[in-house]
Design a protein around this motif. Structure first.
Motif, short mmCIF file in Angstrom:
data_model
loop_
_atom_site.label_atom_id
_atom_site.label_comp_id
_atom_site.label_asym_id
_atom_site.label_seq_id
_atom_site.Cartn_x
_atom_site.Cartn_y
_atom_site.Cartn_z
N VAL A 258 16.32 -38.08 -10.37
CA VAL A 258 16.31 -36.27 -10.51
C VAL A 258 16.42 -35.56 -12.27
O VAL A 258 17.07 -35.79 -12.48
CB VAL A 258 16.88 -35.29 -9.79
CG1 VAL A 258 17.19 -33.97 -9.31
CG2 VAL A 258 16.67 -36.09 -8.32
N ASN A 259 15.23 -34.68 -12.17
CA ASN A 259 16.19 -34.33 -13.30
C ASN A 259 16.72 -32.67 -12.92
O ASN A 259 16.81 -32.24 -12.60
CB ASN A 259 14.38 -33.88 -14.50
CG ASN A 259 14.62 -32.75 -16.07
OD1 ASN A 259 15.49 -33.26 -16.67
ND2 ASN A 259 14.46 -31.97 -16.24
N ASP A 260 17.82 -32.96 -14.52
CA ASP A 260 18.74 -31.22 -13.82
C ASP A 260 18.99 -31.13 -13.41
O ASP A 260 20.78 -30.89 -13.44
CB ASP A 260 17.71 -30.05 -14.66
CG ASP A 260 17.16 -30.23 -15.97
OD1 ASP A 260 16.56 -29.30 -16.59
OD2 ASP A 260 17.52 -31.05 -16.99
N ALA B 88 20.34 -33.92 -7.02
CA ALA B 88 20.56 -35.35 -7.09
C ALA B 88 21.34 -36.39 -6.35
O ALA B 88 21.22 -37.70 -5.19
CB ALA B 88 20.32 -35.69 -8.10
N ILE B 89 22.26 -35.72 -5.57
CA ILE B 89 23.39 -36.55 -5.39
C ILE B 89 22.92 -35.74 -3.46
O ILE B 89 23.42 -36.92 -2.86
CB ILE B 89 24.88 -35.57 -4.92
CG1 ILE B 89 25.51 -35.84 -7.16
CG2 ILE B 89 26.29 -35.76 -4.49
CD1 ILE B 89 26.21 -35.01 -7.66
N LYS B 90 22.45 -34.80 -3.61
CA LYS B 90 21.69 -33.99 -1.49
C LYS B 90 21.17 -34.83 -1.83
O LYS B 90 21.20 -36.30 -0.02
CB LYS B 90 21.93 -33.26 -2.18
CG LYS B 90 21.45 -32.09 -0.73
CD LYS B 90 20.98 -31.32 -0.28
CE LYS B 90 21.08 -30.00 0.73
NZ LYS B 90 20.15 -29.02 0.68
N LEU B 91 20.45 -35.38 -1.73
CA LEU B 91 19.38 -36.71 -1.82
C LEU B 91 19.53 -38.37 -1.95
O LEU B 91 19.13 -39.37 -1.13
CB LEU B 91 17.66 -36.13 -2.90
CG LEU B 91 17.39 -34.92 -2.84
CD1 LEU B 91 16.05 -34.96 -4.10
CD2 LEU B 91 16.50 -35.38 -1.52
N GLY B 92 20.77 -38.25 -2.68
CA GLY B 92 21.13 -39.64 -2.63
C GLY B 92 19.94 -40.51 -3.55
O GLY B 92 19.30 -41.05 -3.47
N ALA B 93 20.05 -40.07 -4.65
CA ALA B 93 18.42 -40.04 -5.71
C ALA B 93 18.81 -41.78 -6.46
O ALA B 93 20.41 -41.86 -6.55
CB ALA B 93 18.22 -39.13 -6.63
N GLY C 18 19.10 -41.34 -9.17
CA GLY C 18 19.80 -41.21 -10.97
C GLY C 18 19.65 -39.88 -10.97
O GLY C 18 18.53 -39.58 -10.90
N ILE C 19 20.23 -39.20 -11.87
CA ILE C 19 19.66 -38.40 -12.21
C ILE C 19 19.57 -38.57 -13.79
O ILE C 19 20.50 -39.25 -15.13
CB ILE C 19 21.30 -37.97 -12.42
CG1 ILE C 19 21.41 -37.51 -10.62
CG2 ILE C 19 21.68 -35.91 -12.71
CD1 ILE C 19 23.23 -37.76 -10.66
N HIS C 20 18.92 -37.50 -14.40
CA HIS C 20 18.28 -37.41 -16.40
C HIS C 20 18.77 -36.02 -16.81
O HIS C 20 18.63 -35.19 -16.08
CB HIS C 20 17.05 -37.47 -16.55
CG HIS C 20 16.95 -37.48 -17.99
ND1 HIS C 20 16.97 -38.45 -18.50
CD2 HIS C 20 16.85 -36.38 -18.91
CE1 HIS C 20 16.85 -38.68 -19.76
NE2 HIS C 20 16.47 -36.96 -19.96
N ILE C 21 19.82 -35.85 -17.33
CA ILE C 21 20.32 -34.34 -17.86
C ILE C 21 19.63 -34.77 -19.57
O ILE C 21 20.20 -35.70 -20.48
CB ILE C 21 21.74 -34.14 -18.01
CG1 ILE C 21 22.59 -35.67 -18.65
CG2 ILE C 21 21.95 -33.60 -16.42
CD1 ILE C 21 24.03 -35.69 -18.12
#
Ligand SMILES: Cc1ncsc1CCOP(=O)(O)O
Ligand SMILES: C=C1C=NC(C(F)(F)F)=NC1=N
Ligand SMILES: [Mg+2]
Length: 210
Positions: free
Chosen positions: A72-74, A79-84, A86-89
C-alpha cells in the motif's frame, strides 16, 4: 522469493491510472507475470474512505490468490488495517522508522532522491528504495527532475548493494537500461495500466529485465 526478486517487475496502480476496472487490469498483469503490486490511490479522481478501502480489499484478495505481494502506498493505517505485505512511503510521509515500529512484520519501501536519503532509509530498516524518475513521466505530476540511472549508478559505485527499484516512464523499450544502470528491478504504472493488453505488457517487461 527474496526482496530483489519481488522488485523485478513491480506494478503500481490506482483507479485513476486505468480506463477500465482496476480488478481486471490487475488480474491481467498478474497473468503476465508481475512480481509485486502496489496499490497507489492518489491524484485527481482518487477514491477516498469506504470506496478506497473496498477497492484495496478486492485488489489484495486478487494478489493473495496468486501469491503476489500486496503493498500500500502512503496510507500506513490502511496497510495495517488490511494486513498488507508492505507499505511504501515518500519523504513527506510518516518516517520509515516510525512505520517500522507500527508494522514490524510488513515490508517498508521508501522513495529516495539522494545518497543521504538512501543511507537514512537503510538506517531506518527499510526493505527497499525507489529511485526516480529515471525517464520523463506524466503519471505523477510533482516529480523531482528526471535523473536517468545516475543516482542508481552512484549508489552502486559506492558499493551500496541495497535493493533498489527504478521508477518513472519505464517501458519495455527502455527497461533494460534501468537494470544496466544497476537497479534490481523496475516499477511501472501506465506501461501496464493503460496497455491494450496488460498481460502482454507485463510479459514484455519481464522479458526485458531477464
Ligand atoms: C509514482 C512515481 N514516482 C516517480 S515517477 C512516478 C510515476 C511512474 O508512472 P509511470 O510508470 O506511468 O511513468
Ligand atoms: C513514488 C514512488 C516511488 N517509488 C515507488 C517504488 F517503486 F515502489 F519504489 N513507489 C512510489 N509510489
Ligand atoms: Mg507518498
Amino acid at each position: 522469493m527474496n526482496i530483489k526478486e519481488y522488485l523485478k517487475v513491480y506494478f503500481i496502480m490506482g483507479s485513476n491510472n486505468c480506463k477500465g476496472d482496476p480488478r481486471v487490469v490487475l488480474k491481467e498483469a498478474i497473468a503476465g507475470g508481475i512480481t509485486m503490486f502496489q496499490f497507489r490511490e492518489k491524484g485527481e479522481g482518487a477514491l477516498q474512505g469506504k470506496e478506497k478501502y473496498q477497492l484495496a480489499y478486492d485488489l489484495q484478495q486478487i494478489c493473495k490468490q496468486h501469491e503476489v505481494p500486496f503493498i500500500v502506498n502512503d496510507d500506513v493505517d490502511l496497510a495495517i488495517k488490511l494486513g498488507a505485505d508492505g507499505i511504501h512511503i515518500g519523504q513527506e510521509d510518516e518516517k520509515a522508522y516510525i512505520v517500522k515500529e507500527k508494522a514490524p512484520h510488513q515490508l517498508i519501501g521508501v522513495s529516495v532522491h539522494s545518497i543521504e536519503e538512501l543511507q537514512q532509509a537503510i538506517k531506518d530498516k527499510a526493505d527497499y528504495v525507489g529511485m526516480g524518475p529515471v525517464f520523463p513521466t506524466t503519471t505523477k505530476t510533482d516529480t523531482k527532475a528526471v535523473q536517468g540511472t545516475n543516482l542508481i549508478q552512484q549508489a552502486r559505485q559506492q558499493k551500496i548493494d541495497f535493493p533498489i527499484v527504478g521508477i518513472g516512464g519505464i517501458t519495455a523499450e527502455n527497461a533494460e537500461k534501468v537494470i544496466q544502470g544497476g537497479a534490481d528491478g523496475i516499477s511501472i504504472i501506465t506501461a501496464i495500466s493503460l496497455a491494450m493488453s496488460p498481460k502482454q505488457a507485463a510479459e514484455q517487461l519481464l522479458q526485458a529485465v531477464k
